[in-house]
Design a protein around this motif. Structure first.
Motif, PDB file in Angstrom:
ATOM      1  N   ILE A  30       2.453   6.699   6.307  1.00  0.00           N
ATOM      2  CA  ILE A  30       3.892   6.408   6.340  1.00  0.00           C
ATOM      3  C   ILE A  30       4.618   7.247   5.293  1.00  0.00           C
ATOM      4  N   LEU A  31       4.084   7.289   4.074  1.00  0.00           N
ATOM      5  CA  LEU A  31       4.712   8.099   3.031  1.00  0.00           C
ATOM      6  C   LEU A  31       4.757   9.566   3.419  1.00  0.00           C
ATOM      7  N   ALA A  35       0.824  -1.207   0.000  1.00  0.00           N
ATOM      8  CA  ALA A  35       0.000   0.000   0.000  1.00  0.00           C
ATOM      9  C   ALA A  35       0.862   1.264   0.000  1.00  0.00           C
ATOM     10  N   ALA A  36       1.980   1.243   0.713  1.00  0.00           N
ATOM     11  CA  ALA A  36       2.809   2.444   0.843  1.00  0.00           C
ATOM     12  C   ALA A  36       3.756   2.627  -0.336  1.00  0.00           C
ATOM     13  N   ALA A  91       9.202   6.930  10.530  1.00  0.00           N
ATOM     14  CA  ALA A  91       7.748   6.932  10.357  1.00  0.00           C
ATOM     15  C   ALA A  91       7.178   5.746  11.110  1.00  0.00           C
ATOM     16  N   TRP A  92       5.974   5.914  11.618  1.00  0.00           N
ATOM     17  CA  TRP A  92       5.300   4.823  12.312  1.00  0.00           C
ATOM     18  C   TRP A  92       3.799   4.972  12.123  1.00  0.00           C
ATOM     19  N   VAL A  93       3.131   3.870  12.259  1.00  0.00           N
ATOM     20  CA  VAL A  93       1.678   3.858  12.158  1.00  0.00           C
ATOM     21  C   VAL A  93       1.163   2.694  12.994  1.00  0.00           C
TER      22      VAL A  93
END
Length: 85
Positions: free
Chosen positions: A77-78, A25-26, A57-59
């Motif tokens: 993230i992007l 997805a990213a 980056a984190w999610v």
């Protein structure tokens, strides 16, 4: 309905599958982009982290996750990786 008190943690294969889907997805492919580190701190949540050129980056994803939540997480993230700090 999902009940986090009675839910079992995801196994390693299920978490790895979610990580591959998030990379897709990213970054447009599960072999593209930086690697994702992941952990499940709670039965109802997965946390993914990455670093690229010094930017972190984190999610966090709620379980159960959906294709839409993976796309949104990939976009976040992007956004974090491309934000000048």
């Amino acid at each position: 309905m999902f009940n986090p008190k009675t839910a079992a943690s995801l196994n390693a294969d299920q978490i790895a599958c979610a990580a591959r889907a998030l990379r897709w997805a990213a970054f447009g492919g599960y072999r593209r982009g930086p690697a994702l580190k992941y952990k499940q701190g709670a039965p109802d949540r997965l946390r993914f982290e990455t670093e690229y050129q010094g930017r972190k980056a984190w999610v966090e994803l709620d379980i159960p996750y959906t294709p839409l939540s993976l796309l949104v997480a990939g976009a976040l993230i992007l956004q974090q990786l491309h934000t000048q700090g």
